[in-house]
Scaffold this motif. Sequence first.
Motif, short mmCIF file in Angstrom:
data_model
loop_
_atom_site.label_atom_id
_atom_site.label_comp_id
_atom_site.label_asym_id
_atom_site.label_seq_id
_atom_site.Cartn_x
_atom_site.Cartn_y
_atom_site.Cartn_z
N THR A 175 0.80 -1.23 0.00
CA THR A 175 0.00 0.00 0.00
C THR A 175 0.83 1.28 0.00
OG1 THR A 175 -0.15 -0.27 2.40
CG2 THR A 175 -2.03 -1.02 1.08
N GLY A 176 2.15 1.15 -0.02
CA GLY A 176 3.01 2.33 -0.08
C GLY A 176 4.37 1.98 -0.64
N LEU A 177 4.96 2.91 -1.39
CA LEU A 177 6.32 2.72 -1.86
C LEU A 177 6.94 4.07 -2.18
CD1 LEU A 177 6.38 1.36 -5.53
CD2 LEU A 177 4.31 2.19 -4.45
N THR A 178 8.24 4.17 -1.96
CA THR A 178 8.97 5.40 -2.22
C THR A 178 10.42 5.07 -2.54
OG1 THR A 178 9.49 7.61 -1.36
CG2 THR A 178 9.55 5.80 0.21
N VAL A 179 11.04 5.93 -3.33
CA VAL A 179 12.41 5.70 -3.81
C VAL A 179 13.34 6.73 -3.19
CG1 VAL A 179 13.84 5.36 -5.86
CG2 VAL A 179 11.38 4.99 -6.00
N SER A 180 14.55 6.31 -2.82
CA SER A 180 15.52 7.22 -2.24
C SER A 180 15.96 8.26 -3.27
CB SER A 180 16.74 6.45 -1.74
OG SER A 180 17.42 5.82 -2.82
N PRO A 181 16.43 9.44 -2.81
CA PRO A 181 16.83 10.49 -3.75
C PRO A 181 17.89 10.06 -4.76
CG PRO A 181 16.63 11.37 -1.53
CD PRO A 181 16.48 9.89 -1.41
N ASP A 182 18.77 9.14 -4.38
CA ASP A 182 19.80 8.68 -5.32
C ASP A 182 19.36 7.45 -6.11
OD1 ASP A 182 19.89 6.64 -3.47
OD2 ASP A 182 21.99 6.95 -2.91
N SER A 183 18.12 7.04 -5.94
CA SER A 183 17.51 5.92 -6.68
C SER A 183 18.13 4.56 -6.38
CB SER A 183 17.58 6.17 -8.21
OG SER A 183 17.03 7.43 -8.54
N SER A 184 18.91 4.46 -5.32
CA SER A 184 19.56 3.18 -5.01
C SER A 184 18.73 2.29 -4.10
CB SER A 184 20.93 3.43 -4.35
OG SER A 184 20.76 4.04 -3.08
N GLN A 185 17.75 2.88 -3.38
CA GLN A 185 16.96 2.11 -2.43
C GLN A 185 15.47 2.35 -2.67
OE1 GLN A 185 18.94 3.70 1.19
NE2 GLN A 185 19.33 1.56 1.70
N LEU A 186 14.71 1.33 -2.38
CA LEU A 186 13.26 1.38 -2.46
C LEU A 186 12.71 0.95 -1.11
CD1 LEU A 186 10.56 1.47 -4.21
CD2 LEU A 186 10.91 -0.99 -4.52
N CYS A 187 11.74 1.72 -0.60
CA CYS A 187 11.07 1.33 0.64
C CYS A 187 9.62 1.02 0.32
CB CYS A 187 11.17 2.44 1.68
SG CYS A 187 10.48 1.98 3.30
N THR A 188 9.12 -0.09 0.82
CA THR A 188 7.73 -0.48 0.59
C THR A 188 7.04 -0.75 1.92
OG1 THR A 188 8.33 -2.83 0.38
CG2 THR A 188 8.27 -1.51 -1.64
#
Length: 342
Positions: free
Chosen positions: A125-138
Amino acid sequence: MLLLRCHLKRALPQKVLCRLCAVMGKLQSKFKHSTYKYSRPDGFIEERIQTKAFQEYSPAHMDTVSVVAALNSDLCVSGGKDKIACIYKSSQFFSASRDKMVMMWDLQSSSQPRQQFSGHTMVVTGLTVSPDSSQLCTGSRDNTLLLWDVGTGQCAERASVSRNLVTHLCWVPGEPYILQTSEDKSIRLWDSRGLQVAHTFPTQQHIQTYCEVSEDGHKCVSCSSGFEGEGCEATLWDLRQTRSRICEYRGHFQTIASCIFLPRALASMPAIATSSHDCKVKIWNQDTGACLFTLSLDGSGPLTSLAVADTISLLCVSFSRGIHLLRVDRSQGLELREVAAF
């Protein structure tokens, strides 16, 4: 999920292209009448106005649209029952759905996902990407947050909080922090270094549905569920040392599903926009909480997502009428008008 190419900088788009299916339906010009009459203790009534004609195309989606995001000034991604995170001015985006999976897509590669992320036991139900695009949080309804290495697709960290049914995630620009809203009425700030809760904001009275962080990373805004004016508010918070509530925005009469900071290119003053299940988009003075303008998308059904498209436009999606292209007009203050629906 649909990938739509619409020429947002044109006064009225001539066509809408979709990578997955063609959208070339019947075109109609319509006038809209908006009436705002609310039963409020203070007797507040907004006047009846007639908006200008807009162009309406056959819907790109056959069902409810729940989320929209802009990849660049003329390309957006929309999802039915999906969640989407984009890297603006990039060919990459991520999608999550009820199959518990998260996919990474690249427009410059094949039609197959470049990476898959599997680890949640319930709908994501949620996801976001780190500013440097190296990590994803779900985040998921399974009460967990997972932190992923984008390159390998491997889960690097896992955290669980009882009753933490995630509704939205947002990475703080330039920081290792992730903001999260939940059905337990909480707003949490996570430190991605070890995926630990760094701060929990005061528990609200209603479910927190969405959150966004300002471009400078100093402030965040969250919004809540509600009905008949009870709840239905957006709240501005300080993300720095005090982490206190700065301002509230009240005036919607059903759940606020989305809240965004307007870039200075769109607004001449610090401003916030909200979209609600009451079919209205409102623009607020960020500092005073005053409502600057209300646009009613009559017949649209609940509005579910709002996004900045470019320097003059917003995208808004709804239950009944798909995707709405809205123009910001600053000739007489700060106003919105609908120019197309598809």
